[in-house]
Design an enzyme around this catalytic site. Structure first.
Site, short mmCIF file in Angstrom:
data_model
loop_
_atom_site.label_atom_id
_atom_site.label_comp_id
_atom_site.label_asym_id
_atom_site.label_seq_id
_atom_site.Cartn_x
_atom_site.Cartn_y
_atom_site.Cartn_z
N ASP A 1 4.78 -0.48 -4.61
CA ASP A 1 3.64 0.41 -4.84
C ASP A 1 3.94 1.80 -4.29
O ASP A 1 3.21 2.75 -4.57
CB ASP A 1 2.38 -0.17 -4.18
CG ASP A 1 1.12 0.60 -4.56
OD1 ASP A 1 1.02 1.02 -5.73
OD2 ASP A 1 0.26 0.80 -3.68
N HIS B 1 1.37 4.06 -6.29
CA HIS B 1 0.59 4.03 -5.05
C HIS B 1 -0.91 3.82 -5.32
O HIS B 1 -1.74 4.66 -4.94
CB HIS B 1 0.82 5.33 -4.25
CG HIS B 1 0.60 5.15 -2.77
ND1 HIS B 1 1.26 5.86 -1.81
CD2 HIS B 1 -0.22 4.31 -2.09
CE1 HIS B 1 0.87 5.49 -0.61
NE2 HIS B 1 -0.04 4.54 -0.75
N ILE B 2 -1.21 2.69 -5.94
CA ILE B 2 -2.60 2.38 -6.27
C ILE B 2 -3.17 1.26 -5.40
O ILE B 2 -4.16 0.62 -5.75
CB ILE B 2 -2.76 2.01 -7.77
CG1 ILE B 2 -1.84 0.83 -8.14
CG2 ILE B 2 -2.47 3.21 -8.66
CD1 ILE B 2 -2.11 0.27 -9.55
#
Lengths: 340, 340
Positions: free
Chosen positions: B280, B305-306
């Site tokens: 991520d 990057h969620i």
């Protein structure tokens, strides 16, 4: 005592563990289609003659023609599969031939994939991976609602079909903090017959039969298709079903493609009637060209029917079908036998 | 009694629930950067003058310059974030300004994503989706080892860092049938300090501290990077680490990119030293162009990057930062305050 040899026909390269099981039996003459490609039908019809057992795949049709080509000595058909749609059961029954299959060993692998597809659909996994692959990450400035999706915590999870795989999926979802499970079987409103993991006897979350598909569709945040395909389940998930679903709900299909009406799904995604979908199966698979409308939906994840595709499971399926074959030849109990 | 007004500066559009919390307080004069794009620095420096509180994002640097521009009346900085790398703590401390942050509300969302990435890496999710998208499904004839990956059942799961998110991930993995958990913290070989979910007190699977990174790397089937970034964790997962890992193991990073040496990861995937990876976060994010070498690895899934990107979590973070701001102004206890 004279040593008698039984001929067995195997329609594919097997995994080592299973191959060794068969080769360890000196009384067997093994005739094998040694390839990773499906067995040629004419090869099979020619070589099956005189066989006492056949170990075959989903791709090999087991019908009157094949059984007749084999001859009267045929005792057992062992299928390397969960489904037995490729086998003419009546034709076996009237000849007193036993049928083995491998229905239970893939439960964990499919339930794992089902959780993965729920999360991919909720968390916009396919869409997010696509943006990164296109080099778009640097042009996505962070803001509080960037790429957000619904969270599984607190969800009501609805199961269409509540067999072993569905229950194994529910078991996995408990520590994610789901709040409730609903299920619909052929007996709407009735408690499930089997309680494979003690989830009904001692439920961690309220787990109830839905009274109708309408109730399940309208109350679920996650809908999981886990039922078998039959005339009554074909297109069970259609435009009417999507219209009842919540806007933030996701649909997962790990069972059989035709239970979901693909055109209706595409439309529901386009009209944002639902949030997303995760499919391991689809109508007309594997004939899904690159320009298929479902592939244009960023909120839909589509996998090529890999539910049972783990090393462990395929080794188990291979060894179990080999054991079923041997049990059929020896007149012993199979690991899993179809009642004909 | 004269009615006094406090000025607060908010550096972004907030989610409705949080906006309402602030607007409900009549004593506040709210000056807001009303956009989903990061706040302009010169706008902020100009408007912060005379503010008693600032609600800001990860993208807003909170340093001496900003505090000086605000003036002596500034009481509180509330950051809409888990990390506080963007805040100069010393500068706040010497001015007696309180700092709020939102460290706990994203645990579930990140742990969910971590499970998703494990499964995507093991089950070749990215590779499988890619084949379908290219229209290749129809030319993938079924065979017993088609698209197989390792199964999580029976896995030893190794955690680099064993804080709240790592433990929440472990909790989720128990019903998948994992057999053992290993963890490495800054105190190698020592039991973890915090037991957030009672997993250490009453372990469902053996859960032990690893004596070294070598032990964790060589014994784990799944390695999860969940530690913070520091000089001692930078490139902790490097070529030596991959060389110790099992060929069928997968690596997941949901923490900070630089803990993993990206070049070494690409090489490990290319040389098949490991089976797959799910990320991520990555070094140099978000500057990952479409021709980045990691994107050429079919067995690596990369997300932008969620981790905390769920509606629930972002609403929680927004309302929590608004509450921290109000508490700071009123001299009350914050939901989460950094000890300066």
């Amino acid at each position: 005592m004279p040593h008698t040899t039984s001929k067995v026909v195997v329609t594919r390269n097997l995994i080592d563990e299973a191959q060794q099981l068969l080769e360890a039996d000196n009384s067997l003459e093994i005739v094998q289609w040694k390839s990773d490609q499906p067995c040629d039908r004419s090869w099979l019809l020619e070589n099956v003659k005189g066989a006492s057992g056949i170990l075959l795949m989903l791709s090999d049709k087991c019908d009157d023609e094949l059984l007749q080509a084999a001859g009267e000595q045929l005792k057992v058909v062992a299928s390397f599969s969960v489904g037995t749609d490729h086998v003419d059961r009546e034709a076996l029954k009237k000849r007193n031939i036993r049928l083995g299959y491998t229905p239970t060993c893939l439960t964990d692998a499919v339930a794992d994939l089902s959780v993965m597809l729920i999360l991919m659909a909720q968390r916009r996994g396919g869409e997010a991976m696509g943006k990164v692959a296109m080099g778009e990450w640097s042009s996505m400035p962070w803001h509080p609602l960037l790429m957000v999706g619904p969270q599984i915590r607190g969800a009501t999870v609805g199961f269409l079909g509540f067999g072993r795989i569905a229950q194994a999926t529910l078991k996995r979802l408990i520590p994610f903090g789901i709040s409730r499970a609903l299920y619909l079987t052929s007996r709407a409103g009735q408690p499930a017959k089997d309680d494979h993991y003690g989830l009904l006897k001692e439920p961690s979350v309220p787990t109830e039969p839905a009274k109708s598909w309408e109730e399940l569709a309208s109350e679920s945040d996650v809908v999981i298709v886990g039922c078998s395909l039959s005339p009554s389940t074909k297109h069970l998930v259609n435009a009417d079903f999507f219209a009842k679903m919540k806007k933030l709900a996701v649909l997962v299909n790990i069972a059989r493609g035709p239970v979901v009406d693909t055109n209706a799904l595409v439309e529901a995604l386009e009209k944002e009637e639902i949030f997303g979908a995760g499919l391991d199966v689809i109508e007309n698979e594997p004939n899904i060209p690159a320009d298929h409308p479902i592939l244009k939906q960023p909120r839909c994840v589509l996998l090529p029917h890999i539910g049972s595709a783990t090393i462990d499971t395929r080794v188990d399926m291979a060894t179990e079908s080999a054991r079923n074959l041997l049990a059929g030849l020896r007149g012993e109990a199979m690991v899993n036998e179809v009642e004909l």
